[in-house]
Scaffold this motif. Structure first.
Motif, short mmCIF file in Angstrom:
data_model
loop_
_atom_site.label_atom_id
_atom_site.label_comp_id
_atom_site.label_asym_id
_atom_site.label_seq_id
_atom_site.Cartn_x
_atom_site.Cartn_y
_atom_site.Cartn_z
N GLN A 102 0.66 -1.26 -0.06
CA GLN A 102 0.11 -0.16 -0.07
C GLN A 102 0.90 1.14 0.07
O GLN A 102 0.36 2.12 -0.37
N GLY A 103 2.06 1.08 0.48
CA GLY A 103 2.81 2.30 0.40
C GLY A 103 2.37 3.26 1.47
O GLY A 103 1.79 3.11 2.41
N ASP A 104 2.79 4.65 1.02
CA ASP A 104 2.26 5.84 2.03
C ASP A 104 0.83 6.29 1.70
O ASP A 104 0.78 6.92 0.79
N VAL A 105 0.07 5.47 2.46
CA VAL A 105 -1.50 6.20 2.23
C VAL A 105 -2.03 6.52 3.40
O VAL A 105 -1.51 6.25 4.83
N PRO A 106 -3.10 7.29 3.65
CA PRO A 106 -4.01 7.90 4.47
C PRO A 106 -4.71 6.65 5.24
O PRO A 106 -5.39 6.96 6.20
N TRP A 107 -4.87 5.66 4.65
CA TRP A 107 -5.59 4.52 5.52
C TRP A 107 -4.58 3.50 6.22
O TRP A 107 -3.46 3.37 5.74
N THR A 108 -5.11 2.62 7.07
CA THR A 108 -4.33 1.63 7.59
C THR A 108 -4.76 0.45 7.31
O THR A 108 -5.98 -0.02 7.51
N VAL A 109 -3.88 -0.56 6.95
CA VAL A 109 -4.30 -1.98 6.54
C VAL A 109 -3.90 -2.93 7.69
O VAL A 109 -2.75 -2.74 8.28
N LEU A 110 -4.65 -3.69 8.16
CA LEU A 110 -4.58 -4.57 9.12
C LEU A 110 -5.00 -5.97 8.96
O LEU A 110 -5.78 -6.13 7.70
N ALA A 111 -4.88 -6.93 9.63
CA ALA A 111 -5.23 -8.38 9.32
C ALA A 111 -6.15 -8.81 10.58
O ALA A 111 -5.56 -8.47 11.79
N ASP A 112 -7.13 -9.46 10.60
CA ASP A 112 -7.87 -10.05 11.52
C ASP A 112 -7.08 -11.12 12.36
O ASP A 112 -5.74 -11.60 11.83
N PRO A 113 -7.17 -11.91 13.25
CA PRO A 113 -6.59 -12.66 14.10
C PRO A 113 -6.07 -13.95 13.30
O PRO A 113 -5.23 -14.76 13.57
N GLU A 114 -6.76 -14.19 12.29
CA GLU A 114 -6.39 -15.16 11.33
C GLU A 114 -5.84 -14.86 9.97
O GLU A 114 -5.64 -15.57 8.95
N GLY A 115 -5.47 -13.65 9.76
CA GLY A 115 -4.68 -13.11 8.62
C GLY A 115 -5.50 -12.52 7.68
O GLY A 115 -5.18 -11.84 6.63
N ASN A 116 -6.98 -12.33 7.62
CA ASN A 116 -7.83 -11.78 6.70
C ASN A 116 -7.54 -10.20 6.71
O ASN A 116 -7.76 -9.63 7.88
N GLU A 117 -7.05 -9.55 5.67
CA GLU A 117 -6.66 -8.15 5.43
C GLU A 117 -7.98 -7.32 5.41
O GLU A 117 -9.21 -7.82 5.00
N PHE A 118 -7.78 -6.27 6.07
CA PHE A 118 -8.91 -5.25 5.97
C PHE A 118 -8.35 -3.74 6.26
O PHE A 118 -7.48 -3.76 6.63
N CYS A 119 -8.95 -2.82 5.71
CA CYS A 119 -8.66 -1.43 6.02
C CYS A 119 -9.22 -0.61 6.99
O CYS A 119 -10.83 -0.65 6.93
N VAL A 120 -8.62 0.40 7.54
CA VAL A 120 -9.34 1.29 8.66
C VAL A 120 -9.09 2.75 7.72
O VAL A 120 -8.07 3.03 7.58
N LEU A 121 -10.11 3.24 7.25
CA LEU A 121 -10.08 4.34 6.34
C LEU A 121 -9.86 5.61 7.10
O LEU A 121 -10.46 5.65 8.20
#
Length: 246
Positions: A102-121
């Motif tokens: 994702q590089g330098d973006v204003p949102w944050t990329v996380l993964a849930d406890p089993e590794g499924n990615e999601f974004c907090v915008l």
């Protein structure tokens, strides 16, 4: 057209634990009436919810691979402080930072406890009224082709289509968006996240499945056996299920 998205299906080794994570993450409740854990708005189980897309966490025997899911959730925030607080709370619940290029973006990329990615915008005006889930985001090669298929498949409204994205939302203008974003690479492994669709009252599951096949959907055998839903893939291979009206 009588189909609408009603759930985001997430596969997990520990469906109960992942369901609890998402319930806490969204401020919703987890309901475990059977082998799956359904996560929906607090206040008692209503299914299908008239506005929100619930999350159904389904137990599977295999863990997620290192390959990024091509379907993920974007979470909405209202202020910079809300975004920071939500990220901190999610990490306390077991989310971990994720790198997906994702590089330098204003949102944050996380993964849930089993590794499924999601974004907090970061706060975005377009998502001010979606609820905690801003959008279900699907990586794709050709957003215009996805727009053609899904515009015929769903009774949702196509808000925008360009070479880079196709954007849908409920015709009532409520709940999250469904977004197809042009992304490098192609689908190589089954996703741990997919959409479940339901016919509108008066619709017919098998008639809808037949219609989807004529649009370019393909039958999918996941070893599901004799079940009251139908597993399909869209023209780019994204899995989805058509549920039966109860």
């Amino acid at each position: 057209m009588t189909l609408r998205p009603v759930m985001v299906n997430i596969k997990a080794l520990d469906a109960s634990a992942v369901g609890r994570f998402w319930a806490e993450a969204l401020g919703w409740s987890a309901y475990s009436a059977g082998v799956t854990t359904y996560v929906g708005p607090a206040g008692g189980l209503v299914w299908p919810d008239p506005v929100a897309l619930g999350i159904d966490v389904v137990p599977v025997p295999d863990p997620k691979t290192a390959t990024k899911n091509r379907v993920h959730l974007d979470l909405a925030t209202t202020t910079a402080a809300h975004q920071a607080d939500l990220i901190a709370r999610l990490e306390a619940l077991g989310a971990t930072p994720a790198q997906v290029g994702q590089g330098d973006v204003p949102w944050t990329v996380l993964a849930d406890p089993e590794g499924n990615e999601f974004c907090v915008l970061e706060p975005r005006e377009v998502y001010r009224d979606t609820g905690p889930i801003a959008a279900v985001v699907v990586d794709c090669v050709d957003p215009r082709a996805m727009a053609r298929f899904w515009d015929e498949a769903l009774d949702w409204t196509l808000h925008e289509v360009t070479d880079d994205q196709a954007v849908f939302r409920s015709a009532k203008g409520v709940g999250p968006y469904l977004e197809f974003l042009r992304t490098p690479g192609v689908k190589t492994v089954p996703d741990r996240v997919h959409l479940d669709l339901l016919p509108r009252p008066g619709g017919d599951e098998q008639a809808e499945v037949t219609r989807l096949r004529t649009l370019g959907a393909t039958d999918l055998d996941l070893g599901q056996g004799d079940v009251p839903w139908t597993c399909l893939t869209d023209p780019e291979g994204h899995e989805f299920c058509v549920l039966a009206l109860s």
